[in-house]
Design an enzyme around this catalytic site. Sequence first.
Site, PDB file in Angstrom:
ATOM      1  N   GLU A  95      61.052  -5.798  10.993  1.00  0.00           N
ATOM      2  CA  GLU A  95      62.184  -6.220  11.824  1.00  0.00           C
ATOM      3  C   GLU A  95      62.906  -4.995  12.383  1.00  0.00           C
ATOM      4  O   GLU A  95      64.139  -4.955  12.396  1.00  0.00           O
ATOM      5  CB  GLU A  95      63.151  -7.088  11.011  1.00  0.00           C
ATOM      6  CG  GLU A  95      62.572  -8.422  10.611  1.00  0.00           C
ATOM      7  CD  GLU A  95      63.557  -9.293   9.833  1.00  0.00           C
ATOM      8  OE1 GLU A  95      64.514  -8.739   9.248  1.00  0.00           O
ATOM      9  OE2 GLU A  95      63.373 -10.522   9.803  1.00  0.00           O
ATOM     10  N   GLU A 108      58.032 -15.052   9.034  1.00  0.00           N
ATOM     11  CA  GLU A 108      58.900 -15.419   7.907  1.00  0.00           C
ATOM     12  C   GLU A 108      59.589 -16.724   8.280  1.00  0.00           C
ATOM     13  O   GLU A 108      60.586 -16.714   9.003  1.00  0.00           O
ATOM     14  CB  GLU A 108      59.968 -14.338   7.631  1.00  0.00           C
ATOM     15  CG  GLU A 108      59.407 -13.035   7.106  1.00  0.00           C
ATOM     16  CD  GLU A 108      60.492 -12.048   6.639  1.00  0.00           C
ATOM     17  OE1 GLU A 108      61.689 -12.372   6.725  1.00  0.00           O
ATOM     18  OE2 GLU A 108      60.115 -10.950   6.187  1.00  0.00           O
TER      19      GLU A 108
END
Length: 618
Positions: free
Chosen positions: A178, A255
């Site tokens: 991320e 995710e």
Amino acid sequence: MLFKLLLLSLTPALLQAAQAIAPFSWNNETFLLHGKPYQIIGGQMDPQRIPNELWADRLAKARAMGLNTIFSYIYWDQLEPTQGSWDSTGNNDIAKYFKTAQKQGLNVVLRPGPYICGEHEWGGFPAWLSEVPGMVVRTDNEPFMTASKSYIDHLAKDIAQLGVTHGGPMLMVQVENEYGSYGSNHKYVGDLRDILKEAFGLPLYTNDGGEQSMIEGGQIPGALAETDGDPKTGFKARNEYVTDPSSLGPQLDGEYYVTWLDQWASNYTHQTDVGNTQAIQTVQSDLGWILKNNASFSIYMFHGGTNWGFQNGADWGDSLEPITTSYDYGSPLDESGRTNEIYNALRETIGNHVGKDTIPDTLKEEPLITIPEIRLTPAVYLFDSLPKPVTKKAPVNMEALGQSTGLTLYRHVITKPVNGTLAPGDAPRDRVLVYVNGKRVGVIDSTYEVPSTVHLVLKKSDVLDLLVENLGRVNYGPRIVDQRKGIVGNVTVGTNLLSNWQMYPLPLHAPPTSGTIHSKLSSSSGPTFFTGTFDVDNVGDTYLELPGWTKGVVWVNGVNLGRYWIVGPQQTLYLPGCYLKKSENKITVLALEPTGDEGSVCGITTRNWGNKPDPDAP
Ligand SMILES: *[C@@H]1O[C@H](CO)[C@@H](O)[C@H](O)[C@H]1NC(C)=O
Ligand SMILES: *[C@@H]1O[C@H](CO)[C@@H](O)[C@H](O)[C@H]1NC(C)=O
Ligand SMILES: *[C@@H]1O[C@H](CO)[C@@H](O)[C@H](O)[C@H]1NC(C)=O
Ligand SMILES: *[C@@H]1O[C@H](CO)[C@@H](O)[C@H](O)[C@H]1NC(C)=O
Ligand SMILES: *[C@@H]1O[C@H](CO)[C@@H](O)[C@H](O)[C@H]1NC(C)=O
């Protein structure tokens, strides 16, 4: 090298053929495993949060929910606890975990970071990075890239042979984590991509939040760009903002959050969908939608596990938000490895898509055990069992003492009367218990936006003790840059600078082996280790309950089960049967703030979640 040259000299048609036979690859519609479409039905499960004795059980249960792929973060700090060391034994034996996964019929996706977030101590960074001159994490900083490359190369030495190209289960490798939520330095992500490519020789991907700035910050040519979080907005954003052809491919929700993490605080409730039919139906509907659209997902977390010892990280809101010892995460497979209604619902959803008969039967689960009241007696006072101190004029941070986690005691003897407000360095890092002549006079706790103020009036020869606890280094956001613990800067009382300190590192890897044995608590004993022994009729898993205990740490048979804290929402600690034996089990409980109500612990079969007021609230 030879292989690369060969590829370069291939004609486009031949190149396409070579790619087609790559063991794992993709086109714009689907992943391809040995040339056949492969839909990743994945779940996150990190080996280093699970006792290795239980890996096979947890992996078998993942397969039995219908998963075909396990996503795993790797925690650098556990593998390289001091610079240049390497510990791949026990729960750090990643090769063994991946081989076990393969035996259970699962493929794996490697997420080695070096930054992994994951609510882990400093997002996986080892504490010693703080002491390397010139170090700046998560950027193309020479000291950081050198340390990162050394870690990745070492990890590759252990597990690169388990790549799908060598017949192993490892399909692809994530670059950073991320990163687009943090920065947009493409040189950094590109350098990392090259290091990972060379180390593992596997396809690479990036995983970012499903927003334009995040995708554009994290995407890097040559790595498949994927998103996480809500799949509908993520996939749409990806279609819009990923334009580089070398980052295109099938959609993967890297995710999908079934629920969320837990933080220590008296107003933070345990996150779970158990008992919430509507929430579970939403999860089923989202995952069903992904499957129907030939896209892929990884459930975060399939099984969270436990922050053994002091592995937990912290978020930063307006104050420090430390993650609980339990990383249950409201997962389909709970912290003790038991399936729940979320598991059953997802097994149904996946079964409907892949064919129920292709999923192995669910496994039989052993019942949890109860342990009747174990009486504990005060044994050793922490202040009586201190290691050799380091003496310096000005206090130094925990890392400079060669320490990563636990507590550090800073001791100063007053030479001339002083009074005023105590400033324990530039900020409390993170929770400071303040003692004068062994008596606790205050707590400065950075989990509060405005921590308590401690006023001191000290006379010559008074002993001032600052017992500073690292509650978990921040794992997410801009604060990640400086995560030194202990005391950073000067200690002052009012305008008076206190010089000359004795510093005692207390990493608490194991309970003390020396110190005067006491049989009862004295009013000025301070933090105290209590001990007891117990037998069990049948070895099995249990949840330890600590009625009357405020805050501290528990060890059973030498294993650090982690922190307990009355504030909750975690009120019980997971104690797996693999750490127990039938007779002569030893338990040690450190009570950081004994009140006299401590005395026993017990094992229960149904977990308690709940909150209690913080006796030290400002
Ligand atoms: C996906 O489609 C784009 C645009 O048509 C193309 O340039 C690219 O090569 C394709 N990627 C793969 C992996 O097939
Ligand atoms: C808990 O209380 C703190 C301080 O009052 C506040 O900042 C925080 O938002 C609260 N958290 C929750 C989950 O209610
Ligand atoms: C999914 O893949 C199958 C088989 O390749 C195909 O028949 C179907 O049309 C695809 N569905 C979507 C929504 O792309
Ligand atoms: C605090 O310090 C000031 C300045 O040194 C002194 O005048 C005062 O008497 C002290 N107060 C107490 C309560 O000791
Ligand atoms: C601590 O105090 C000393 C002496 O006044 C000063 O030289 C030093 O710069 C101070 N350190 C910090 C971090 O403020």
